[in-house]
Design a protein around this motif. Structure first.
Motif, short mmCIF file in Angstrom:
data_model
loop_
_atom_site.label_atom_id
_atom_site.label_comp_id
_atom_site.label_asym_id
_atom_site.label_seq_id
_atom_site.Cartn_x
_atom_site.Cartn_y
_atom_site.Cartn_z
N ASN A 264 0.83 -1.21 0.00
CA ASN A 264 0.00 0.00 0.00
C ASN A 264 0.86 1.26 0.00
O ASN A 264 0.61 2.20 -0.76
CB ASN A 264 -0.92 -0.01 1.22
N ASN A 265 1.89 1.27 0.84
CA ASN A 265 2.74 2.46 0.92
C ASN A 265 3.51 2.68 -0.38
O ASN A 265 3.68 3.82 -0.82
CB ASN A 265 3.70 2.34 2.09
N TYR A 266 3.97 1.60 -1.01
CA TYR A 266 4.69 1.74 -2.27
C TYR A 266 3.77 2.31 -3.35
O TYR A 266 4.15 3.22 -4.10
CB TYR A 266 5.26 0.39 -2.71
N THR A 268 0.92 4.06 -3.07
CA THR A 268 0.48 5.43 -2.82
C THR A 268 1.63 6.43 -2.92
O THR A 268 1.41 7.61 -3.20
CB THR A 268 -0.19 5.55 -1.43
N ARG A 269 2.85 5.96 -2.71
CA ARG A 269 4.00 6.85 -2.82
C ARG A 269 4.45 7.03 -4.26
O ARG A 269 4.90 8.12 -4.65
CB ARG A 269 5.15 6.29 -1.97
N ASN A 270 4.32 5.98 -5.08
CA ASN A 270 4.90 6.03 -6.42
C ASN A 270 3.90 6.01 -7.57
O ASN A 270 4.26 6.41 -8.68
CB ASN A 270 5.86 4.84 -6.60
N HIS A 271 2.67 5.55 -7.34
CA HIS A 271 1.77 5.34 -8.47
C HIS A 271 0.37 5.90 -8.25
O HIS A 271 -0.56 5.51 -8.95
CB HIS A 271 1.66 3.84 -8.78
N ILE A 272 0.21 6.78 -7.30
CA ILE A 272 -1.14 7.26 -7.01
C ILE A 272 -1.72 8.07 -8.16
O ILE A 272 -2.92 8.12 -8.39
CB ILE A 272 -1.16 8.08 -5.69
N ARG A 273 -0.85 8.71 -8.98
CA ARG A 273 -1.35 9.50 -10.11
C ARG A 273 -1.95 8.61 -11.19
O ARG A 273 -2.78 9.08 -11.97
CB ARG A 273 -0.22 10.34 -10.69
N PRO A 326 -2.50 6.71 1.79
CA PRO A 326 -1.14 6.50 2.31
C PRO A 326 -1.14 6.24 3.82
O PRO A 326 -1.96 6.79 4.57
CB PRO A 326 -0.42 7.83 1.99
N ASP A 327 -0.24 5.39 4.25
CA ASP A 327 0.02 5.15 5.68
C ASP A 327 -1.24 4.76 6.45
O ASP A 327 -1.40 5.13 7.63
CB ASP A 327 0.65 6.40 6.33
#
Length: 416
Positions: A264-266, A268-273, A326-327
């Motif tokens: 989930n963190n990966y 939301t940090r790298n591919h949320i767009r 995130p988080d």
């Protein structure tokens, strides 16, 4: 050459007499319109023409606008500019890509020009068809390659600890799918990881995210499973199961939490767009005791079907979909399987399967079918397959369908 329908475009709706005479002599059917007539016409009200003769006194911009309007209406005429006296006006149209026709308008010359336009139109349509077919073949080949790669991410064989049977049905709605499943051993083969997930959307994009999420989950669970085993052994602890206190088991919960939280963190940090996320059920089963600890990330609740005939138990969500917030904190859920029970895990392609009339299969009907079915794993999937096929009938499959049945054979029951 078949009869040619010609549109003469002129601001004053006039056609030079010798040009009209030549067109009539070669058997052309003539339609005379102003630019305003064409641009203001309702859809489907324009003549079906193959050649547009545009007066050179019109601006190239106006001629292009009329040609686009005809194209929008399903007509794609060849454009030919003509002039009676002011031949210099043809220059701008020629530079814009138009053919041209100049006096004297002899029938033989007009016929030759019309034939030339007809041949070019045929050639253009043929080339467009060839190009479209080649692109389709290329796209289909790429999809087939994508399907082969995707299937490579699904397990070739499912591990089956002694006394257990695990079966899966996987039917993509398209060549590639957004659904995926996985079954693998963790914690030095002492626990069994069960994953069924559904990436939002379908097609190639969803399939790429499926591969990413599956790899993240498996790698993190396998690595942290070894770490949690070492920690438990150093502490001299075995997995404990406190049904009433809901204490976290030492072995099994750590790799589960690490895998889901880390993925989930990966994302939301790298591919949320990119806007992709996945609903997911990830359970860790102790085959020796039937204890199950799980995270349900916004997924359809799996159903625990009891061999005793008791009411089915739904394993409700313990957190949101993976890749959205995130988080976020994911809670652990717990369930207990007994000999003879079957855990039925599925994606929304089951409950959202549509009949020919557009009606959904639904959770209520799914639970009814599960209650009627034999509880043995593969028999349960056979029953559900038949129920879905009968319900959907000739309607097209609208979404990926994945079903997993995890069955604990009662003592003394022979394996298949």
């Amino acid at each position: 050459m078949a009869q040619t329908n010609v549109l003469v475009l002129d601001e004053h709706r006039t056609v030079p007499p010798d040009l009209r005479s030549a067109l009539e002599r070669v058997g052309a059917r003539v339609h005379v319109r102003t630019p305003t007539d064409v641009l203001a016409a309702s859809p489907g009200r324009l003549p079906d023409v193959t050649v547009m003769l545009a007066h050179a006194g019109l601006s190239p911009h106006t001629v292009r606008a009329v040609a686009r309007r005809l194209d929008d209406d399903g007509r794609r005429p060849s454009v030919v500019a003509f002039a009676e006296q002011d031949l210099h006006l043809l220059g701008s149209h020629v530079h814009a890509g138009c053919d041209y026709l100049v006096p004297p308008f002899h029938a033989d010359l007009v016929l030759a020009r019309l034939r030339n336009c007809d041949e070019r139109a045929r050639f253009s349509r043929t080339m467009e068809d060839v190009t479209a077919h080649a692109e389709l073949l290329s796209y289909e080949r790429e999809l087939e390659i994508g399907r082969e790669i995707q299937l490579g991410f699904l397990p070739d064989a499912l591990p089956s600890p002694p006394g257990w049977e695990i079966h899966v049905r996987f039917r993509p709605a398209r060549t590639v799918a957004g659904d995926f499943y996985d079954v693998f051993e963790i914690v030095n083969r002492r626990r069994l990881a069960l994953v069924v997930a559904d990436v939002c959307d379908k097609g190639v994009g969803a399939a790429l995210f499926m591969a990413l999420i599956r790899s993240l989950l498996r790698h993190t669970a396998e690595q942290s499973g070894l770490q949690s085993l070492i920690a438990a052994e150093l502490l001299g602890e075995e997995t404990t199961w406190a049904e009433h206190s809901r204490a976290i088991p030492v072995v099994g919960a750590t790799p589960l939490l690490n895998a889901v939280v880390g993925t989930n963190n990966y994302l939301t940090r790298n591919h949320i767009r990119q806007g992709y996320f996945a609903t997911m059920f990830f359970g860790v089963l102790d085959p020796g005791t039937g204890n199950l600890v799980y995270i349900n990330g916004g997924h359809n609740p799996p159903v625990l079907v009891s061999a005793s005939g008791a009411e089915p138990v739904l394993l409700m969500p313990t957190g949101p979909a993976v890749g959205v917030i995130p988080d976020v904190d994911f809670s652990l859920g717990y369930a207990q399987l007994s000999p003879g029970d079957t855990l039925f895990i599925y994606t929304d392609g089951v409950t959202e399967a549509r009949s020919e009339s557009g009606r959904f299969f639904g959770e209520e009907e799914m639970l009814r079918q599960l209650a009627e079915a034999a509880v043995r794993g593969e028999e349960l999937l056979d029953h559900m397959d038949g129920a879905l096929s009968e319900f959907v009938g000739p309607a097209e499959q609208s979404d990926d369908i994945t079903m997993m049945a995890v069955h604990w054979r009662p003592p003394g029951t022979p394996a298949d």
